[in-house]
Design a protein around this motif. Structure first.
Motif, PDB file in Angstrom:
ATOM      1  N   ASP A 278       1.106  -1.007  -0.375  1.00 42.37           N
ATOM      2  CA  ASP A 278       0.023  -0.037  -0.277  1.00 42.37           C
ATOM      3  C   ASP A 278       0.987   0.944  -0.162  1.00 42.37           C
ATOM      4  N   ALA A 279       1.936   1.294   0.514  1.00 42.73           N
ATOM      5  CA  ALA A 279       2.686   2.880   0.811  1.00 42.73           C
ATOM      6  C   ALA A 279       4.051   2.975  -0.436  1.00 42.73           C
ATOM      7  N   ALA A 280       4.030   2.000  -0.924  1.00 37.20           N
ATOM      8  CA  ALA A 280       4.777   1.856  -2.105  1.00 37.20           C
ATOM      9  C   ALA A 280       3.651   2.607  -3.274  1.00 37.20           C
ATOM     10  N   ASN A 281       2.344   1.949  -3.337  1.00 37.01           N
ATOM     11  CA  ASN A 281       1.510   2.615  -4.278  1.00 37.01           C
ATOM     12  C   ASN A 281       0.682   4.165  -3.430  1.00 37.01           C
ATOM     13  N   SER A 282       1.256   4.578  -2.786  1.00 37.04           N
ATOM     14  CA  SER A 282       1.210   5.606  -2.205  1.00 37.04           C
ATOM     15  C   SER A 282      -0.639   5.948  -1.278  1.00 37.04           C
ATOM     16  N   LYS A 283      -0.321   5.003  -0.816  1.00 41.53           N
ATOM     17  CA  LYS A 283      -1.743   4.793   0.358  1.00 41.53           C
ATOM     18  C   LYS A 283      -1.578   4.316   1.612  1.00 41.53           C
ATOM     19  N   PHE A 284      -1.744   5.779   2.279  1.00 41.27           N
ATOM     20  CA  PHE A 284      -1.447   5.404   3.842  1.00 41.27           C
ATOM     21  C   PHE A 284      -2.631   5.975   4.599  1.00 41.27           C
ATOM     22  N   TYR A 285      -2.813   5.140   5.738  1.00 42.65           N
ATOM     23  CA  TYR A 285      -4.381   4.958   6.426  1.00 42.65           C
ATOM     24  C   TYR A 285      -3.647   4.970   7.432  1.00 42.65           C
ATOM     25  N   THR A 286      -4.799   5.857   8.977  1.00 40.04           N
ATOM     26  CA  THR A 286      -4.625   5.485  10.321  1.00 40.04           C
ATOM     27  C   THR A 286      -4.427   3.582  10.531  1.00 40.04           C
ATOM     28  N   LEU A 293       4.613   5.563   8.100  1.00 42.12           N
ATOM     29  CA  LEU A 293       4.216   6.614   7.802  1.00 42.12           C
ATOM     30  C   LEU A 293       5.303   8.325   8.174  1.00 42.12           C
ATOM     31  N   ASP A 294       5.789   7.270   9.777  1.00 42.23           N
ATOM     32  CA  ASP A 294       7.462   8.818   9.753  1.00 42.23           C
ATOM     33  C   ASP A 294       8.109   8.794   8.021  1.00 42.23           C
ATOM     34  N   TYR A 295       8.167   7.324   7.800  1.00 44.70           N
ATOM     35  CA  TYR A 295       9.564   7.363   6.897  1.00 44.70           C
ATOM     36  C   TYR A 295       8.357   8.382   5.571  1.00 44.70           C
TER      37      TYR A 295
END
Length: 303
Positions: A278-286, A293-295
């Motif tokens: 998800d992060a590699a696809n710019s998908k972030f969430y609570t 998230l910090d990175y």
């Protein structure tokens, strides 16, 4: 589904394939890697080539295969990628066979109760793949490197968390059943499992500094038992094609950067594969891993 092996292995491959020059036409059975092992054993027995030279040549080829596979995947050349991967898989079976020859009978250590371990090989690894239930994780070392230590347990007794490398105890244990036991999360004391198959290769994984892993004075010890310098255990190099393939994944590479950013400031560097993707696809969430998230915030602020 064996086919004749393609010989576009570059000049470096001649070191190996020269030995097998008269055996290039591969038949349907036995499998290719079994034939390679048979031919290598015969060549070594005849003195045509030494085990050390053959290992060096194969390692050179594996480096070339890494490059070829990466290029094929970048160009979306699936046929070449599959061809290279198939060759690599077959040849890596031979490499591991030669490693086992070099490791020999291993080093035996026994404690004062008569429990005996035979340590055969060690391999440094940059990361591990974990499975807990249905969730898959990437785990990176808190220090510098994971060291995989292969052993057989010589009795049908309880394997214990009593093996240490210069005072550091293993982080994980693997018994070949496709599941890593996280020893940092165990609450049952030193006991790990009952061993009923004395011939089964099992594995400890240590989280070590590079200095500890490579220092000639580093000790491998059994509590209340024997010890030996770690460098007396055969040191192999991993060229696993599957391990390399995972490292090309965008999610893996994202979380590898997360782990590298925090150095040794965190007690663990473990991330859900799904969150890395998800992060590699710019998908972030609570609720996402805070290190990820910090990175993500740091990469935005640095732009």
């Amino acid at each position: 589904m064996l086919k004749k092996i393609a010989l576009s292995l570059s000049i470096t491959a001649i070191l190996v394939w020269g030995v097998f020059a008269t055996e290039i036409s591969i038949q349907k059975t036995p499998t290719l890697w079994e034939q390679l092992i048979q031919m290598a054993d015969q060549a070594i027995a005849k003195g045509t080539i030494s085990t050390d030279k053959l290992i060096t040549a194969l390692q050179t080829i594996h480096q070339w295969q890494k490059s070829e596979l990466s290029k094929a995947l970048e160009l979306d050349n699936k046929v070449k990628a599959q061809k290279t991967l198939t060759q690599w898989n077959d040849m890596y079976e031979l490499t591991n066979h030669l490693y086992d020859i070099k490791a020999g009978s291993g080093i035996n250590l026994t404690d004062n109760q008569g429990q005996s371990y035979t340590f055969k090989r060690q391999t440094e690894l940059g990361w591990l793949n974990l499975l807990r239930g249905d969730e898959e994780y990437y785990r990176f070392p808190v220090r510098d490197t994971f060291l995989e230590l292969d052993f057989t347990f010589n009795q049908s007794w309880t394997i214990k968390q009593d093996t240490n490398i210069s005072g550091s105890y293993p982080t994980y244990f693997y018994d070949g059943d496709n599941y890593l036991t996280d020893l940092t999360r165990k609450d049952a004391g030193l006991d790990i499992k009952e061993s009923k198959n004395a011939d089964q290769t099992q594995y400890f994984f240590f989280d070590l500094t590079n200095d500890t892993a490579t220092n000639v004075n580093t000790k491998l010890s059994i509590n209340n038992g024997g010890s030996v310098n770690l460098n007396q255990i055969y040191n192999s190099v991993s060229y696993s094609p599957n391990y390399f393939l995972v490292s090309l994944d965008a999610g893996f590479q994202y979380c590898q950067k997360v782990a590298q950013r925090i150095w040794d400031k965190a007690k663990d560097k473990e991330y859900w594969v799904s969150e890395c993707t998800d992060a590699a696809n710019s998908k972030f969430y609570t609720g996402m891993n805070q290190q990820i998230l910090d990175y993500a915030v740091s990469t935005i602020s640095n732009k």
